[in-house]
Design an enzyme around this catalytic site. Sequence first.
Site, short mmCIF file in Angstrom:
data_model
loop_
_atom_site.label_atom_id
_atom_site.label_comp_id
_atom_site.label_asym_id
_atom_site.label_seq_id
_atom_site.Cartn_x
_atom_site.Cartn_y
_atom_site.Cartn_z
CG ASP A 272 -2.16 0.74 1.14
OD1 ASP A 272 -2.30 1.52 0.19
OD2 ASP A 272 -3.03 0.58 2.03
CG ASP B 203 -9.38 2.42 -0.34
OD1 ASP B 203 -8.95 1.28 -0.59
OD2 ASP B 203 -8.76 3.23 0.37
C1 DGJ Z 1 -5.80 1.94 1.87
C2 DGJ Z 1 -6.15 0.70 1.09
O1 DGJ Z 1 -6.61 1.05 -0.17
C3 DGJ Z 1 -7.15 -0.12 1.87
O2 DGJ Z 1 -7.55 -1.22 1.13
C4 DGJ Z 1 -6.53 -0.53 3.16
O3 DGJ Z 1 -5.46 -1.40 2.94
C5 DGJ Z 1 -6.08 0.69 3.94
N1 DGJ Z 1 -5.25 1.55 3.15
C6 DGJ Z 1 -5.34 0.30 5.18
O4 DGJ Z 1 -4.84 1.37 5.84
#
Ligand code: DGJ
Length: 741
Positions: free
Chosen positions: A479, A549
């Site tokens: 990430d 997300d």
């Molecule tokens: C952003 C990501 O896109 C999410 O899927 C998740 O992993 C969060 N960060 C965790 O902080």
Amino acid sequence: MSITINESHLEFHLYNDQISYIFRVLEKSHQLEHLYYGKRIHHRDSFAHLIEREIRPSCNMFEGDHTSSMEHIKQEYPSFGSTDFRFPAHVIMREDGSHITNFVYQDYRVIKGKKSIDHLPATYVEQETEADTLEIDLFDKVLQCQLTLTYTIYQDRNVISRHARFVNIGKEDYFLDQAMSMSLDLPDDQFEMIHLQGAWAREGHLEKKRLSKGIQSIYSNRGASSHVFNPFLALKRFQTDEQKGEVYGFSLVYSGNFLAQVEVDTYNVSRVTMGINPFQFKWKLAAGESFQTPECIMVYSDHGLNGMSQTFHKLYRDRLARGYWRDKTRPILINNWEATYFDFNEDKVLQIAKTAKDLGIELFVLDDGWFGKRDDDSSSLGDWFEYEEKLPNGIEGLAEKVEELDMRFGLWFEPEMVCKDTRLFEEHPDWIIATPNRRVSHGRNQFVLDFSRCEVVDHLFNLMDQIISKSKISYIKWDMNRHITEAFSQALPTDQQGEVYHRYILGVYDLYERLIEKYPEILFESCAGGGARFDPGMLYYAPQTWTSDDTDAVERLKIQYGTSMIYPLSSIGSHVSDIPNHQVGRMTPIDTRAAVAYFGTFGYELDITKLSDQEKGQVREQVAFFKENRKLIRNGEFHRLLSPFDDNITAWMVVSEDKTEALVGYYKVLAKPNEPYQRIKLTGLDPNQLYQVNNEKSYYGDELMNIGIILAGNYIDRASDYWSREHPGDYQARLFMLKAL
Ligand code: DGJ
């Protein structure tokens, strides 16, 4: 496929069955003139008849020459300031402050196949016969700089790739202020420009605008390709649609700051330029050193936007993604993020894993919150060791228990970041990107580690390696949740601060490369707060990307439709999540959520233990359905049919290579009363093949493509059915499985 060179006129013709690309060396100034790029045309001994030079009063010319105003010549890699006033491909500043360059033709080489590019991601070939490469050397005598332009044409793909390399072979240091990957002068401006625009949770939205005079651009100056724009643009003719018509697509294999633009000049020539964003870029090209630009992929299609996208899909799926997972179907995963966020312990996640296993899910992924003392997003990034209170048996113990369930285990990292309360920050406060004596902005309470420094990358490799080497980890979600601000590296001298952004992304690539080399069987999924780094550069290391997300099925229609302009289904991370949806609060049926997520890598992201028995039954069926069809979805040809950006209805389909099966997804956002008749016309099928649809009626391919699937019921003599029928309600999806009989 061929690269044919007319030695006497110095004309270069790159062609295969589908495309031609032609340029030549100007007789007097020895710079490069572009002649043609588009659908394949006949080869000729000379293309001099394609030269297009009108007499233009009021222009500036080279001394002793009346035809050399570069402003009126279509070029390959132009410079600014010496008779051309348009946006250049390169700018070099000497120590005396001057900016004029004069790169003249020197030599060429034809190479079988395609060479890799040092330290940068790039498309590749497996056999030399798959492509031919032309390298053109240009030379600037004053700078003693060699510029090599590389063009690769693929045998069976309507693809040309381009990149450039500068080598300082002199004694003087100078600065690259701009070094684009590609510049192309198209002879007219009768195009609409298409690109993807967005923000967090609404990535990949298609935008379309008619070209107009001047510069129209998309870009990133955030240190990552970003949610805002994708490093992609296409120029399509006005009448071009998904199925037919001409389109040029341009995609940059790069994950950092980029610029992609079209400049329409006063004579309607459209100059397309793509590469590293020159804004805040300055690269010191010291004597003896070289600079390599990223690769730009150019696709020409006269089969509409689907034709362009299918070319990108196959190239990126088969010759950009690499390694163990490239050709494999991916495991169906369950991720605990939206199920628990930071609030979990070993028991809780094992419950999720057990229930998921029972329903057929294959991989459990532990997301953010397993390290340091991380209970929310205010702490611990950089302390890559287990949070004992949550995980008394560590990652090793948890992974073992998940493996005992006969499931694979996956883990989340955010290697590029650090929080101030960590050991890492305490020991190395100067390792963050920060400008001395200025505020240092945080994003989500975290700071960006200076990946332009080798020692930082080494350290992160070791920290990650300690966890990975002792535990059975099959998947890593990488990430990256903020952008770069106050860009400055404490390790670089003053005259190299313009290198920070590019060196940073080279550091990211380096860490990926080292992890992949040591752990070739780990499946990497890249992520940057969703899709802020969904770009071709990342696909070279991580064959799949968390697309957004936003997991709402309705929002995902747009996000996935847009993303599919360039990226293959095998790369599009897509999960079924909870309702009310965590991003928009919408309540969609679980089968609709699955019907959208099938067109991607497919997985779940919700507390599966809380589902009712009926819902669990639906999940079991969905998982079984995906397992049965994932080869088709991964390997098939994807066609967009109806756009969510146009209407209430979206449709798309995937057809197997041999055209014996296909899966069609049809989605209606809002239910409507007493609707007009509806049919979905399919594409890509065998017109002579009889297909059975959903194990019921059968139709020939030509019927399905010319008449379509008829969606209205047939209520002849069935009045009672008509009056008693159920209304499906909003957010409905229908799937049509076609099997050749
Ligand atoms: C952003 C990501 O896109 C999410 O899927 C998740 O992993 C969060 N960060 C965790 O902080």
